[in-house]
Write a protein that holds these residues in place. Structure first.
Motif, PDB file in Angstrom:
ATOM      1  N   ASP A 167       0.809  -1.224   0.000  1.00  0.00           N
ATOM      2  CA  ASP A 167       0.000   0.000   0.000  1.00  0.00           C
ATOM      3  C   ASP A 167       0.840   1.271   0.000  1.00  0.00           C
ATOM      4  O   ASP A 167       0.422   2.284  -0.550  1.00  0.00           O
ATOM      5  CB  ASP A 167      -0.961   0.013   1.192  1.00  0.00           C
ATOM      6  CG  ASP A 167      -2.051  -1.026   1.060  1.00  0.00           C
ATOM      7  OD1 ASP A 167      -2.370  -1.437  -0.084  1.00  0.00           O
ATOM      8  OD2 ASP A 167      -2.599  -1.439   2.092  1.00  0.00           O
ATOM      9  N   ARG A 168       2.015   1.245   0.615  1.00  0.00           N
ATOM     10  CA  ARG A 168       2.880   2.427   0.671  1.00  0.00           C
ATOM     11  C   ARG A 168       3.932   2.411  -0.439  1.00  0.00           C
ATOM     12  O   ARG A 168       4.800   3.273  -0.494  1.00  0.00           O
ATOM     13  CB  ARG A 168       3.593   2.517   2.037  1.00  0.00           C
ATOM     14  CG  ARG A 168       2.655   2.664   3.223  1.00  0.00           C
ATOM     15  CD  ARG A 168       2.023   4.044   3.431  1.00  0.00           C
ATOM     16  NE  ARG A 168       1.155   4.539   2.395  1.00  0.00           N
ATOM     17  CZ  ARG A 168      -0.130   4.226   2.231  1.00  0.00           C
ATOM     18  NH1 ARG A 168      -0.737   3.395   3.026  1.00  0.00           N
ATOM     19  NH2 ARG A 168      -0.824   4.754   1.245  1.00  0.00           N
ATOM     20  N   PHE A 169       3.885   1.404  -1.323  1.00  0.00           N
ATOM     21  CA  PHE A 169       4.891   1.231  -2.374  1.00  0.00           C
ATOM     22  C   PHE A 169       6.287   1.232  -1.765  1.00  0.00           C
ATOM     23  O   PHE A 169       7.221   1.843  -2.276  1.00  0.00           O
ATOM     24  CB  PHE A 169       4.775   2.298  -3.457  1.00  0.00           C
ATOM     25  CG  PHE A 169       3.605   2.123  -4.400  1.00  0.00           C
ATOM     26  CD1 PHE A 169       2.762   1.036  -4.332  1.00  0.00           C
ATOM     27  CD2 PHE A 169       3.351   3.066  -5.364  1.00  0.00           C
ATOM     28  CE1 PHE A 169       1.689   0.884  -5.203  1.00  0.00           C
ATOM     29  CE2 PHE A 169       2.288   2.937  -6.246  1.00  0.00           C
ATOM     30  CZ  PHE A 169       1.461   1.849  -6.163  1.00  0.00           C
TER      31      PHE A 169
ATOM     32  N   ALA B  33       0.106   9.157   1.217  1.00  0.00           N
ATOM     33  CA  ALA B  33       0.999   8.989   0.066  1.00  0.00           C
ATOM     34  C   ALA B  33       1.385   7.530  -0.076  1.00  0.00           C
ATOM     35  O   ALA B  33       1.386   6.782   0.896  1.00  0.00           O
ATOM     36  CB  ALA B  33       2.251   9.848   0.241  1.00  0.00           C
ATOM     37  N   ARG B  34       1.735   7.148  -1.278  1.00  0.00           N
ATOM     38  CA  ARG B  34       2.146   5.779  -1.556  1.00  0.00           C
ATOM     39  C   ARG B  34       3.674   5.696  -1.587  1.00  0.00           C
ATOM     40  O   ARG B  34       4.264   5.038  -2.440  1.00  0.00           O
ATOM     41  CB  ARG B  34       1.540   5.336  -2.870  1.00  0.00           C
ATOM     42  CG  ARG B  34       0.029   5.300  -2.793  1.00  0.00           C
ATOM     43  CD  ARG B  34      -0.570   5.147  -4.136  1.00  0.00           C
ATOM     44  NE  ARG B  34      -0.970   3.778  -4.359  1.00  0.00           N
ATOM     45  CZ  ARG B  34      -1.517   3.355  -5.482  1.00  0.00           C
ATOM     46  NH1 ARG B  34      -1.705   4.172  -6.473  1.00  0.00           N
ATOM     47  NH2 ARG B  34      -1.866   2.091  -5.602  1.00  0.00           N
TER      48      ARG B  34
ATOM     49  N   THR C 180       4.465  14.116  14.972  1.00  0.00           N
ATOM     50  CA  THR C 180       4.181  15.390  15.642  1.00  0.00           C
ATOM     51  C   THR C 180       2.941  16.018  15.017  1.00  0.00           C
ATOM     52  O   THR C 180       2.592  15.724  13.869  1.00  0.00           O
ATOM     53  CB  THR C 180       5.360  16.382  15.515  1.00  0.00           C
ATOM     54  OG1 THR C 180       5.642  16.584  14.130  1.00  0.00           O
ATOM     55  CG2 THR C 180       6.597  15.853  16.220  1.00  0.00           C
ATOM     56  N   ASN C 181       2.305  16.916  15.761  1.00  0.00           N
ATOM     57  CA  ASN C 181       1.139  17.634  15.272  1.00  0.00           C
ATOM     58  C   ASN C 181       1.568  18.998  14.761  1.00  0.00           C
ATOM     59  O   ASN C 181       2.214  19.767  15.473  1.00  0.00           O
ATOM     60  CB  ASN C 181       0.088  17.809  16.369  1.00  0.00           C
ATOM     61  CG  ASN C 181      -1.106  18.563  15.844  1.00  0.00           C
ATOM     62  OD1 ASN C 181      -1.688  18.189  14.828  1.00  0.00           O
ATOM     63  ND2 ASN C 181      -1.471  19.638  16.508  1.00  0.00           N
TER      64      ASN C 181
ATOM     65  N   PRO D 206       2.436  10.078   6.276  1.00  0.00           N
ATOM     66  CA  PRO D 206       2.660  10.420   7.691  1.00  0.00           C
ATOM     67  C   PRO D 206       2.980   9.223   8.582  1.00  0.00           C
ATOM     68  O   PRO D 206       3.565   9.392   9.650  1.00  0.00           O
ATOM     69  CB  PRO D 206       1.354  11.095   8.127  1.00  0.00           C
ATOM     70  CG  PRO D 206       0.408  10.995   7.001  1.00  0.00           C
ATOM     71  CD  PRO D 206       1.140  10.528   5.792  1.00  0.00           C
ATOM     72  N   SER D 207       2.671   8.013   8.156  1.00  0.00           N
ATOM     73  CA  SER D 207       2.979   6.836   8.980  1.00  0.00           C
ATOM     74  C   SER D 207       4.475   6.600   9.136  1.00  0.00           C
ATOM     75  O   SER D 207       4.902   5.871  10.033  1.00  0.00           O
ATOM     76  CB  SER D 207       2.313   5.579   8.400  1.00  0.00           C
ATOM     77  OG  SER D 207       2.881   5.247   7.145  1.00  0.00           O
TER      78      SER D 207
END
Length: 185
Positions: A31-33, A161-162, A174-175, A167-168
């Motif tokens: 999924d994230r390539f 994003a792939r 962080t926020n 963000p993972s």
């Protein structure tokens, strides 16, 4: 005797957890390539059988990533029920899955089936040695707008994003978004 039984159960739980993490690396990698993450779920001599493809995990990744890149803007390989049959350093698993893809034409494709795997523990690591994919159903799901896409700053913490900009991968997470409670306004 009770302690031996408990230790055996704990060892079985640790094996199951290691196997589940292996299965998850496959899904997240696709999924994230993330080719390296995907391949980390397989032994170097593993065989994959997925749809029309039968061959090595690296060749399967190249085929599947190109297919998903051409057809979808996002994919989710969700893992559901997992059954384990562990005998020493060999494990057989059956993992139900739900695949969802947001297609480039803005339609949604959904499919389900089972990954049927033989995993082997080599050098203390569980990895897939053989995977076959039993696709059992497929269809299209109604397309709706992605919720909150029009909210200013919605992607300040990172946009899906792939690749490794997703963000993972952010460490530490962080926020960057401004505090806002719509119920308080």
């Amino acid at each position: 005797m009770r302690d031996e039984h408990r230790m055996a159960r704990m060892e079985a739980l640790l094996d199951k957890q290691d196997i589940l993490e292996c299965l998850t690396r496959f899904s997240r990698g696709m999924d994230r390539f993330d080719r390296d993450l995907f391949l980390s779920a397989f032994h170097g001599d593993a065989i994959m059988a997925a749809g029309p493809f039968v061959g090595s995990p690296s060749d399967c990744y190249d085929w599947a990533a190109a297919m998903h890149e051409a057809g979808q803007v996002a994919t989710h390989h969700n893992l559901l029920n997992v059954s384990y049959d562990i005998q020493g350093d060999i494990a057989h698993t059956e993992t139900y899955y739900l695949f969802v893809g947001r297609n480039r034409d803005e339609s949604n494709w959904i499919a389900g089936g089972r990954y049927i795997d033989r995993l082997e523990r080599r050098d203390g690591q569980w990895k897939i040695a053989l995977r076959t994919n039993a696709i059992e159903w497929s269809g299209r799901a109604q397309t709706l707008p992605i919720p909150f896409a029009d909210v200013p700053g919605i992607s300040d913490n990172g946009a899906p994003a792939r690749d490794k900009t997703d963000p993972s991968y952010q460490r530490p997470l962080t926020n960057r978004r401004t505090r806002l409670n719509p119920a308080a306004d």
